[in-house]
Scaffold this motif. Structure first.
Motif, PDB file in Angstrom:
ATOM      1  N   PHE A 178       0.850  -1.190   0.000  1.00  6.45           N
ATOM      2  CA  PHE A 178       0.000   0.000   0.000  1.00  6.45           C
ATOM      3  C   PHE A 178       0.886   1.240   0.000  1.00  6.45           C
ATOM      4  CE2 PHE A 178      -2.501  -3.392   1.813  1.00  6.45           C
ATOM      5  CZ  PHE A 178      -3.761  -3.205   1.255  1.00  6.45           C
ATOM      6  N   GLU A 179       0.658   2.136  -0.943  1.00  9.22           N
ATOM      7  CA  GLU A 179       1.446   3.350  -1.093  1.00  9.22           C
ATOM      8  C   GLU A 179       0.505   4.547  -1.183  1.00  9.22           C
ATOM      9  OE1 GLU A 179       3.597   6.350  -1.319  1.00  9.22           O
ATOM     10  OE2 GLU A 179       4.721   4.465  -1.113  1.00  9.22           O
ATOM     11  N   LYS A 180       0.746   5.556  -0.348  1.00  2.00           N
ATOM     12  CA  LYS A 180      -0.151   6.718  -0.316  1.00  2.00           C
ATOM     13  C   LYS A 180      -0.031   7.600  -1.555  1.00  2.00           C
ATOM     14  CE  LYS A 180       2.783   9.955   2.316  1.00  2.00           C
ATOM     15  NZ  LYS A 180       4.025   9.177   2.187  1.00  2.00           N
ATOM     16  N   ASP A 181       1.151   7.613  -2.192  1.00  8.54           N
ATOM     17  CA  ASP A 181       1.326   8.414  -3.400  1.00  8.54           C
ATOM     18  C   ASP A 181       0.817   7.662  -4.629  1.00  8.54           C
ATOM     19  OD1 ASP A 181       2.511  10.817  -2.373  1.00  8.54           O
ATOM     20  OD2 ASP A 181       4.339   9.668  -1.984  1.00  8.54           O
ATOM     21  N   GLU A 182       0.744   8.385  -5.740  1.00  7.79           N
ATOM     22  CA  GLU A 182       0.188   7.780  -6.947  1.00  7.79           C
ATOM     23  C   GLU A 182       1.170   6.898  -7.689  1.00  7.79           C
ATOM     24  OE1 GLU A 182       0.663  12.232  -7.982  1.00  7.79           O
ATOM     25  OE2 GLU A 182       0.665  10.969  -6.202  1.00  7.79           O
ATOM     26  N   ARG A 183       2.439   6.969  -7.337  1.00  4.87           N
ATOM     27  CA  ARG A 183       3.450   6.110  -7.943  1.00  4.87           C
ATOM     28  C   ARG A 183       4.267   5.426  -6.855  1.00  4.87           C
ATOM     29  NH1 ARG A 183       4.550   7.566 -13.589  1.00  4.87           N
ATOM     30  NH2 ARG A 183       3.431   9.483 -14.124  1.00  4.87           N
ATOM     31  N   VAL A 184       4.854   4.302  -7.218  1.00  9.33           N
ATOM     32  CA  VAL A 184       5.625   3.477  -6.282  1.00  9.33           C
ATOM     33  C   VAL A 184       7.060   3.992  -6.192  1.00  9.33           C
ATOM     34  CG1 VAL A 184       6.518   1.144  -5.886  1.00  9.33           C
ATOM     35  CG2 VAL A 184       4.180   1.473  -6.750  1.00  9.33           C
ATOM     36  N   GLY A 185       7.654   3.885  -5.003  1.00  8.47           N
ATOM     37  CA  GLY A 185       9.068   4.194  -4.850  1.00  8.47           C
ATOM     38  C   GLY A 185       9.431   5.014  -3.635  1.00  8.47           C
ATOM     39  N   GLY A 186       8.452   5.617  -2.959  1.00  6.38           N
ATOM     40  CA  GLY A 186       8.777   6.407  -1.775  1.00  6.38           C
ATOM     41  C   GLY A 186       9.709   7.553  -2.121  1.00  6.38           C
ATOM     42  N   LEU A 187      10.733   7.758  -1.280  1.00  5.18           N
ATOM     43  CA  LEU A 187      11.671   8.850  -1.521  1.00  5.18           C
ATOM     44  C   LEU A 187      12.531   8.608  -2.753  1.00  5.18           C
ATOM     45  CD1 LEU A 187      12.879   9.911   2.040  1.00  5.18           C
ATOM     46  CD2 LEU A 187      11.111  10.928   0.607  1.00  5.18           C
ATOM     47  N   LEU A 188      12.658   7.358  -3.186  1.00  6.23           N
ATOM     48  CA  LEU A 188      13.342   7.102  -4.446  1.00  6.23           C
ATOM     49  C   LEU A 188      12.630   7.821  -5.584  1.00  6.23           C
ATOM     50  CD1 LEU A 188      13.889   3.248  -4.092  1.00  6.23           C
ATOM     51  CD2 LEU A 188      15.704   4.978  -4.071  1.00  6.23           C
ATOM     52  N   ARG A 189      11.321   7.872  -5.478  1.00  3.50           N
ATOM     53  CA  ARG A 189      10.491   8.492  -6.503  1.00  3.50           C
ATOM     54  C   ARG A 189      10.284   9.981  -6.262  1.00  3.50           C
ATOM     55  NH1 ARG A 189       8.737   6.707 -11.245  1.00  3.50           N
ATOM     56  NH2 ARG A 189       8.193   4.704 -10.280  1.00  3.50           N
ATOM     57  N   TYR A 190       9.938  10.340  -5.029  1.00  2.00           N
ATOM     58  CA  TYR A 190       9.500  11.697  -4.746  1.00  2.00           C
ATOM     59  C   TYR A 190      10.409  12.454  -3.789  1.00  2.00           C
ATOM     60  CZ  TYR A 190       5.099  10.506  -7.064  1.00  2.00           C
ATOM     61  OH  TYR A 190       4.153  10.143  -7.979  1.00  2.00           O
ATOM     62  N   GLY A 191      11.653  12.052  -3.672  1.00  2.00           N
ATOM     63  CA  GLY A 191      12.553  12.777  -2.796  1.00  2.00           C
ATOM     64  C   GLY A 191      13.924  13.002  -3.391  1.00  2.00           C
ATOM     65  N   ILE A 192      14.477  11.974  -4.023  1.00  2.00           N
ATOM     66  CA  ILE A 192      15.834  12.053  -4.561  1.00  2.00           C
ATOM     67  C   ILE A 192      15.775  12.555  -5.998  1.00  2.00           C
ATOM     68  CG2 ILE A 192      17.924  10.743  -5.079  1.00  2.00           C
ATOM     69  CD1 ILE A 192      17.073   8.806  -2.853  1.00  2.00           C
ATOM     70  N   PRO A 193      16.545  13.590  -6.329  1.00  2.00           N
ATOM     71  CA  PRO A 193      16.471  14.159  -7.683  1.00  2.00           C
ATOM     72  C   PRO A 193      16.869  13.163  -8.766  1.00  2.00           C
ATOM     73  CG  PRO A 193      17.575  15.669  -6.167  1.00  2.00           C
ATOM     74  CD  PRO A 193      17.434  14.360  -5.449  1.00  2.00           C
ATOM     75  N   ASP A 194      16.372  13.419  -9.968  1.00  2.00           N
ATOM     76  CA  ASP A 194      16.665  12.552 -11.101  1.00  2.00           C
ATOM     77  C   ASP A 194      18.141  12.554 -11.464  1.00  2.00           C
ATOM     78  OD1 ASP A 194      13.840  12.430 -11.182  1.00  2.00           O
ATOM     79  OD2 ASP A 194      13.893  12.078 -13.338  1.00  2.00           O
ATOM     80  N   PHE A 195      18.859  13.654 -11.192  1.00  6.00           N
ATOM     81  CA  PHE A 195      20.270  13.663 -11.557  1.00  6.00           C
ATOM     82  C   PHE A 195      21.086  12.714 -10.673  1.00  6.00           C
ATOM     83  CE2 PHE A 195      19.454  17.655  -9.153  1.00  6.00           C
ATOM     84  CZ  PHE A 195      20.193  17.420  -8.006  1.00  6.00           C
ATOM     85  N   LYS A 196      20.482  12.204  -9.609  1.00  7.12           N
ATOM     86  CA  LYS A 196      21.147  11.180  -8.790  1.00  7.12           C
ATOM     87  C   LYS A 196      20.616   9.786  -9.104  1.00  7.12           C
ATOM     88  CE  LYS A 196      22.045  12.105  -4.442  1.00  7.12           C
ATOM     89  NZ  LYS A 196      21.889  12.583  -3.047  1.00  7.12           N
ATOM     90  N   ILE A 197      19.330   9.681  -9.374  1.00  6.15           N
ATOM     91  CA  ILE A 197      18.764   8.401  -9.810  1.00  6.15           C
ATOM     92  C   ILE A 197      17.574   8.694 -10.718  1.00  6.15           C
ATOM     93  CG2 ILE A 197      17.386   8.168  -7.673  1.00  6.15           C
ATOM     94  CD1 ILE A 197      17.711   5.094  -8.037  1.00  6.15           C
ATOM     95  N   GLU A 198      17.754   8.409 -12.002  1.00  6.52           N
ATOM     96  CA  GLU A 198      16.670   8.611 -12.950  1.00  6.52           C
ATOM     97  C   GLU A 198      15.563   7.597 -12.667  1.00  6.52           C
ATOM     98  OE1 GLU A 198      17.750   9.423 -17.086  1.00  6.52           O
ATOM     99  OE2 GLU A 198      19.849   9.483 -16.446  1.00  6.52           O
ATOM    100  N   LYS A 199      14.340   7.998 -12.875  1.00  9.16           N
ATOM    101  CA  LYS A 199      13.223   7.188 -12.412  1.00  9.16           C
ATOM    102  C   LYS A 199      12.974   5.939 -13.251  1.00  9.16           C
ATOM    103  CE  LYS A 199      12.935   9.950  -9.071  1.00  9.16           C
ATOM    104  NZ  LYS A 199      14.364  10.230  -8.936  1.00  9.16           N
ATOM    105  N   TRP A 200      13.550   5.862 -14.458  1.00 10.65           N
ATOM    106  CA  TRP A 200      13.448   4.611 -15.200  1.00 10.65           C
ATOM    107  C   TRP A 200      14.202   3.494 -14.474  1.00 10.65           C
ATOM    108  CZ3 TRP A 200      17.927   2.265 -16.634  1.00 10.65           C
ATOM    109  CH2 TRP A 200      19.075   3.058 -16.774  1.00 10.65           C
ATOM    110  N   VAL A 201      15.204   3.866 -13.692  1.00 12.82           N
ATOM    111  CA  VAL A 201      15.928   2.865 -12.898  1.00 12.82           C
ATOM    112  C   VAL A 201      14.992   2.252 -11.855  1.00 12.82           C
ATOM    113  CG1 VAL A 201      17.847   2.503 -11.300  1.00 12.82           C
ATOM    114  CG2 VAL A 201      18.121   4.046 -13.258  1.00 12.82           C
ATOM    115  N   VAL A 202      14.186   3.103 -11.222  1.00 10.73           N
ATOM    116  CA  VAL A 202      13.221   2.617 -10.235  1.00 10.73           C
ATOM    117  C   VAL A 202      12.141   1.794 -10.917  1.00 10.73           C
ATOM    118  CG1 VAL A 202      11.595   3.327  -8.432  1.00 10.73           C
ATOM    119  CG2 VAL A 202      13.683   4.655  -8.819  1.00 10.73           C
ATOM    120  N   ASP A 203      11.626   2.280 -12.044  1.00 12.39           N
ATOM    121  CA  ASP A 203      10.557   1.571 -12.760  1.00 12.39           C
ATOM    122  C   ASP A 203      11.004   0.186 -13.215  1.00 12.39           C
ATOM    123  OD1 ASP A 203       8.787   3.693 -12.481  1.00 12.39           O
ATOM    124  OD2 ASP A 203       9.408   4.625 -14.373  1.00 12.39           O
TER     125      ASP A 203
END
Length: 488
Positions: free
Chosen positions: A174-199
């Protein structure tokens, strides 16, 4: 150890960062890759120590088999290196990008020379594994018939969910945000981890059979009691996202925001998600970041890319020493001055600065910070103001990046879990709370910490939940060693 004298004749080579004038124009990864021959040489620098401190708790919390996969890389055995890497770490593609690498601080070679490029080799292994198609889903061979709910989809929740699913349990996250990943998704900038890596990694977990329910805040959209009724066990992995505030006069002024609100909004913008609040942008503004840690650095890098006219980062602590402080001897994480990629891109850093109040313009927006210089108190505790040191820092946007104070959410009160003295969820050594069948992992139990600790916590909590379900519910077999039977 393939090369007995490798550490004596080979020097450390770091992956180059993209040129500053180019990288501040986009949100892509900071780093370029190294050729295979250089990576093999870096693996040869490993000393294969009798006691590898790099993989102990003072080095690597997930206890990576670092000397083993260093040797595999040196010998060109990349698939074997990947198997060794995944045997302890579910997400080396995350840690290889954003972990600060305490393993390197504990490297024995680091006593006399630059440590082995452990993090760099780790990332090369997992990226090679994905490129070669070696990373595949590992659905369970048998189903236990037991259901586990995981609350939170950050690295702790993802690790727990993947381990539990591979053990044969049915898992819903269960995730309160609309996408999965927590701070990986909505906290750490893309220049450190692009979100395709998380996906990419989440897709593997989905293919293994984990179900994600996004946009569901347990305790608000779904009563916490429903989890106890519908699942055999619950793993709380919601993080510790309560930001530390700065209660000084003028805090209510417009233009003062928590760092994570700022960073999350930029990630939402890049994801194409709907913004929940008024836009927070640094473009054309004088930005002051209060807080000198990683979150502050992320704000600095984000402000550069948004087009801030100037950025100042201030910290109440004194300037750290250039070399390892005596208070943090090897193999512990050293207290010393670090210059991040964001500082390389520009901005000003100031130490021993205390904010006294925020000053307003005629429209009720922040226009400046009134600050003073401080020094440690006479007993070494707290800080005292230096007389006559008051000054102002002009600011159109202030970002508070002073850390986090603990977990929050209605789910904790509804479940009735106990808290410790730091307000974190209290648990025993098996991650079990005072509520039957409810376990906790990651920052929600430890307080804000490193991603590598979150993964370790998720794995350990999953193992404890599996024992609880098997011993208490009559599930046969053993799930020890899950994640080690195949590459990926």
């Amino acid at each position: 150890m393939g090369d007995l004298t490798g550490f004596m004749k080979l020097k450390r080579v770091d992956a180059p960062r993209r040129p500053v004038p180019l990288r501040v124009l986009d949100w892509r990864d900071l780093y370029e890759s190294l050729p295979e021959n250089v990576l093999r040489d870096q693996g040869a620098r490993c000393m294969d120590c009798g006691v590898p401190f790099c993989q102990g708790d003072t080095g690597c919390p997930v206890q990576n088999l670092i000397p083993e996969w260093n040797d595999h890389v040196y010998r060109g055995r990349w698939q074997e290196a990947l198997t060794a890497l995944h045997s302890t770490n579910n997400f080396p593609d995350f840690t290889g990008r954003i972990c600060p690498a305490p393993c390197e601080a504990a490297c024995v070679l680091g006593i006399i020379d630059q440590p082995v490029s452990i993090k760099q080799i780790e990332l090369a292994i997992i990226d090679r594994g994905f490129a070669e198609g070696w990373v595949k889903p590992q659905p369970p061979e048998e189903e236990t018939g037991r259901r586990v709910a995981v609350v939170g989809s950050g690295p702790a929740g993802l690790a727990a969910a993947q381990q539990l699913r591979r053990m044969g349990h049915s898992v819903v996250v269960f995730e309160k945000d609309e996408r999965v990943g927590g701070l990986l998704r909505y906290g750490i900038p893309d220049f450190k981890i692009e979100k395709w890596v998380v996906d990419r990694r989440i897709q593997q977990i989905v293919d293994e059979g984990v179900v994600f329910r996004t946009g569901v805040e347990v305790g608000v959209d779904l009563p916490a009691e429903a989890l106890l009724a519908d699942f055999d066990a619950v793993c709380l992995a919601g993080g510790a996202q309560t930001p530390r505030d700065l209660p000084v006069p003028g805090r209510e002024l417009q233009g003062i925001h928590f760092a994570m609100d700022y960073l999350a909004q930029q990630n939402r913008r890049l994801n194409g998600d709907e913004l929940r609040d008024e836009p927070i942008l640094a473009e054309g503004k004088r930005v002051v970041v209060i807080g000198g840690g990683d979150t502050g650095s992320d704000c600095l890098g984000t402000s550069h890319r948004q087009g801030a006219t100037e950025v100042v980062q201030i910290e109440i602590m004194p300037t750290p020493p250039l070399q390892r402080a005596e208070s943090t001897p090897w193999p512990y994480w050293p207290m010393k001055l670090r210059t991040s990629h964001a500082h390389e891109e520009g901005g000003q850093r100031e130490w021993s600065i205390m904010t006294k109040r925020f000053l307003a313009d005629e429209d009720g927006r922040v226009r400046a910070i009134e600050a003073v210089r401080v020094e440690p108190g006479p007993d070494g505790r707290g800080f005292v103001e230096i007389p006559g040191s008051a000054f102002e820092i002009e600011a159109d946007l202030v970002l508070l990046a002073m850390g986090f104070t603990g977990p929050y959410g209605a789910i904790l009160d509804q479940l009735g879990v106990e808290r410790d003295q730091r307000s974190n969820v209290k648990a025993n050594r098996d991650h079990a709370t005072n509520v039957e069948g409810v376990y906790v992992a990651g920052d929600m139990r430890m307080g804000a910490s490193l991603i590598v600790w979150a993964i370790r916590e998720g794995r350990d909590a999953a193992a404890a939940i599996d024992r609880y379900l098997r011993e208490g519910a009559g599930v046969g077999g053993s799930a020890a060693g899950v994640g080690e039977r195949a590459v990926g």
